[in-house]
Design a protein around this motif. Structure first.
Motif, mmCIF file in Angstrom:
data_model
loop_
_atom_site.group_PDB
_atom_site.id
_atom_site.type_symbol
_atom_site.label_atom_id
_atom_site.label_comp_id
_atom_site.label_asym_id
_atom_site.label_seq_id
_atom_site.Cartn_x
_atom_site.Cartn_y
_atom_site.Cartn_z
ATOM 1 N N VAL A 28 -1.241 3.635 -6.068
ATOM 2 C CA VAL A 28 0.185 3.943 -5.979
ATOM 3 C C VAL A 28 0.621 3.567 -4.577
ATOM 4 N N ARG A 29 1.548 2.613 -4.485
ATOM 5 C CA ARG A 29 2.014 2.143 -3.186
ATOM 6 C C ARG A 29 3.524 1.978 -3.232
ATOM 7 N N SER A 30 4.188 2.288 -2.138
ATOM 8 C CA SER A 30 5.646 2.153 -2.046
ATOM 9 C C SER A 30 6.028 1.575 -0.698
ATOM 10 N N VAL A 149 -14.817 -6.689 -4.726
ATOM 11 C CA VAL A 149 -14.030 -7.866 -4.371
ATOM 12 C C VAL A 149 -12.700 -7.847 -5.128
ATOM 13 N N ALA A 150 -12.745 -7.450 -6.391
ATOM 14 C CA ALA A 150 -11.524 -7.388 -7.206
ATOM 15 C C ALA A 150 -10.532 -6.384 -6.631
ATOM 16 N N ARG A 151 -11.025 -5.246 -6.153
ATOM 17 C CA ARG A 151 -10.121 -4.247 -5.557
ATOM 18 C C ARG A 151 -9.480 -4.778 -4.282
ATOM 19 N N LEU A 152 -10.231 -5.516 -3.499
ATOM 20 C CA LEU A 152 -9.676 -6.137 -2.294
ATOM 21 C C LEU A 152 -8.598 -7.156 -2.680
ATOM 22 N N ALA A 153 -8.879 -7.973 -3.685
ATOM 23 C CA ALA A 153 -7.893 -8.958 -4.145
ATOM 24 C C ALA A 153 -6.656 -8.250 -4.698
ATOM 25 N N GLN A 154 -6.855 -7.158 -5.437
ATOM 26 C CA GLN A 154 -5.723 -6.405 -5.975
ATOM 27 C C GLN A 154 -4.878 -5.828 -4.843
ATOM 28 N N ARG A 155 -5.514 -5.330 -3.820
ATOM 29 C CA ARG A 155 -4.773 -4.777 -2.681
ATOM 30 C C ARG A 155 -3.958 -5.871 -1.985
ATOM 31 N N ARG A 156 -4.531 -7.046 -1.845
ATOM 32 C CA ARG A 156 -3.812 -8.154 -1.188
ATOM 33 C C ARG A 156 -2.599 -8.600 -1.993
ATOM 34 N N ILE A 157 -2.747 -8.712 -3.313
ATOM 35 C CA ILE A 157 -1.597 -9.126 -4.120
ATOM 36 C C ILE A 157 -0.546 -8.020 -4.148
ATOM 37 N N THR A 158 -0.972 -6.758 -4.146
ATOM 38 C CA THR A 158 -0.013 -5.648 -4.081
ATOM 39 C C THR A 158 0.761 -5.700 -2.769
ATOM 40 N N ASP A 159 0.082 -5.995 -1.663
ATOM 41 C CA ASP A 159 0.772 -6.154 -0.374
ATOM 42 C C ASP A 159 1.827 -7.256 -0.461
ATOM 43 N N ARG A 160 1.488 -8.358 -1.105
ATOM 44 C CA ARG A 160 2.451 -9.455 -1.255
ATOM 45 C C ARG A 160 3.615 -9.035 -2.145
ATOM 46 N N TYR A 161 3.326 -8.326 -3.230
ATOM 47 C CA TYR A 161 4.395 -7.813 -4.096
ATOM 48 C C TYR A 161 5.350 -6.925 -3.310
ATOM 49 N N LEU A 162 4.787 -6.027 -2.496
ATOM 50 C CA LEU A 162 5.621 -5.071 -1.745
ATOM 51 C C LEU A 162 6.522 -5.757 -0.736
ATOM 52 N N ARG A 163 6.133 -6.923 -0.241
ATOM 53 C CA ARG A 163 6.956 -7.652 0.720
ATOM 54 C C ARG A 163 7.945 -8.607 0.039
#
Length: 169
Positions: A28-30, A149-163
Motif C-alpha cells: 500500500v503506497r500513496s 527480485v520480483a518484489r524489488l521490480a514491483q517496488r520500482r514500477i510502483t515508484d514510477r506509477y506514483l510519479r
C-alpha cells in the motif's frame, strides 16, 4: 492477451476495496500529486485512460480506451528481449465525486495471483492523493524462486506509477 472466458486466478476478487486478504504479500503506497479540483479531475481522467501505466514506461495494451469493468489489459515489464507479460482484467471501477480509480486482477498466464488498485482522491484539505494498493503471491515455480527480485521490480514500477500523474507530468 488471454481468452475472453478466462477468469481471475484468485478467489478474493475485489478485496483491494477493503481489508487485504491473508496469505498474500501486501503493498500500500500513496503520494500527494497536487491540489485542487482541476488536478483531481485531470489525474482521474489520466488514470482511467491508462496514462499511469503508459507514463511509467511499462509496455501496455488494453482492449478498451478507458478502465471499465471487464476490460482486458496486458502489462509487459522487463529489459530488451527479457521480460514478462502479465495479463489482467479490470474487476471494479470507483466513480465518486472525490474518489476515482479501478482495480485489475491477474488472469491465467500472469506470474503472480492477486489484484492491484489504482485510485486518486481529492481530500478535504484540497490535496490530491494517488494510492496504489495490492496483494499478490507467486503463481509459478519461477515466480516463487525469484520472489525477492520480483518484489524489488514491483517496488520500482510502483515508484514510477506514483510519479506518473503528479502536476508536473
Amino acid at each position: 492477451m488471454t481468452a475472453r472466458g478466462d477468469r481471475p486466478t484468485y478467489p478474493e476478487i475485489g478485496a483491494t476495496a477493503g481489508a487485504l486478504p491473508d496469505g498474500y504479500h501486501h503493498a500500500v503506497r500513496s503520494r500527494v500529486i497536487g491540489s485542487g479540483e482541476q488536478t483531481f479531475h485531470r489525474a482521474a481522467d489520466r488514470l482511467l485512460g491508462w496514462q499511469l501505466q503508459r507514463r511509467a514506461g511499462a509496455g501496455f495494451r488494453a482492449d478498451s480506451a478507458t478502465a471499465v469493468p471487464g476490460a482486458r489489459v496486458s502489462v509487459r515489464v522487463g529489459w530488451g528481449p527479457v521480460g514478462i507479460t502479465a495479463p489482467c482484467e479490470v474487476v471494479y471501477v470507483v466513480d465518486e465525486p472525490r474518489r476515482r480509480g479501478f482495480a485489475y486482477g491477474t488472469l491465467p498466464g500472469h506470474p503472480v495471483r492477486g489484484e492491484e488498485y489504482f485510485g486518486v482522491e481529492w481530500r478535504a484539505d484540497d490535496t490530491v492523493l494517488l494510492t496504489i494498493k495490492a496483494f499478490s503471491r507467486p503463481a509459478t515455480w519461477w515466480a516463487r524462486a525469484g520472489a525477492p527480485v520480483a518484489r524489488l521490480a514491483q517496488r520500482r514500477i510502483t515508484d514510477r506509477y506514483l510519479r506518473s500523474l503528479d502536476d508536473s507530468s
